[in-house]
Design an enzyme around this catalytic site. Sequence first.
Site, PDB file in Angstrom:
ATOM      1  N   GLY A 281       0.721  -1.122   0.085  1.00 59.21           N
ATOM      2  CA  GLY A 281       0.028  -0.216   0.315  1.00 59.21           C
ATOM      3  C   GLY A 281       1.095   0.755   0.037  1.00 59.21           C
ATOM      4  O   GLY A 281       1.948   1.326  -0.137  1.00 59.21           O
TER       5      GLY A 281
ATOM      6  N   SER B 265       5.938  -1.738  -2.472  1.00 63.51           N
ATOM      7  CA  SER B 265       5.881  -3.000  -3.946  1.00 63.51           C
ATOM      8  C   SER B 265       4.487  -2.110  -4.629  1.00 63.51           C
ATOM      9  O   SER B 265       4.133  -2.783  -4.872  1.00 63.51           O
ATOM     10  CB  SER B 265       5.563  -4.587  -2.933  1.00 63.51           C
ATOM     11  OG  SER B 265       4.655  -4.451  -2.032  1.00 63.51           O
TER      12      SER B 265
END
Length: 181
Positions: free
Chosen positions: A12, A86
């Site tokens: 996130g 990520s």
Amino acid sequence: MQRRGVTVWFTGLSGAGKTTITRAIAEELRAKECQLEILDGDIVRENLTKGLGFSKEDRDINIRRIGFVAHLLTRNGVIVLVSAISPYREVREEVRKTVGDFVEVFVNAPLGTCEERDVKGLYKRARAGEIKQFTGIDDPYEPPLNPEVECRTDLEELSESVAKVMNKLEELGYISAKVAV
């Protein structure tokens, strides 16, 4: 009680609540006497991937390295909690395939909420042009299409997010269900 290793991958935006949820999950798992390790994106960058920048290529290398360590730990029966932005879907899917026992948790909060929570002042600096390639500002974040768990940290309490993750780990057989006393 722990049954087998798994990587729980919290993804996130910066400020969405990944580290907060990860720490709370770790507490719950330790109480169940599970073997676990936390791979926090900031700490990994400091110690394992120092020198990498924030280009797409460098970010992908960073995530692959975290994934490699997570894979080694998971195959040895450890529950691995990865807290890393990520931002790119493709490399997260690549890591999922490598690890095998993988639970993706989308820690979802609107950009405005993440900016309000920004204790490090990173969003402010990115908006001022002081930080380039900042995820959510001038670099994309690709949300998961089918995460096993979605935590809406702008709409739910920490305890609700923790319960969602713990319930999923129980449902998938990675940890034993709660035993009534």
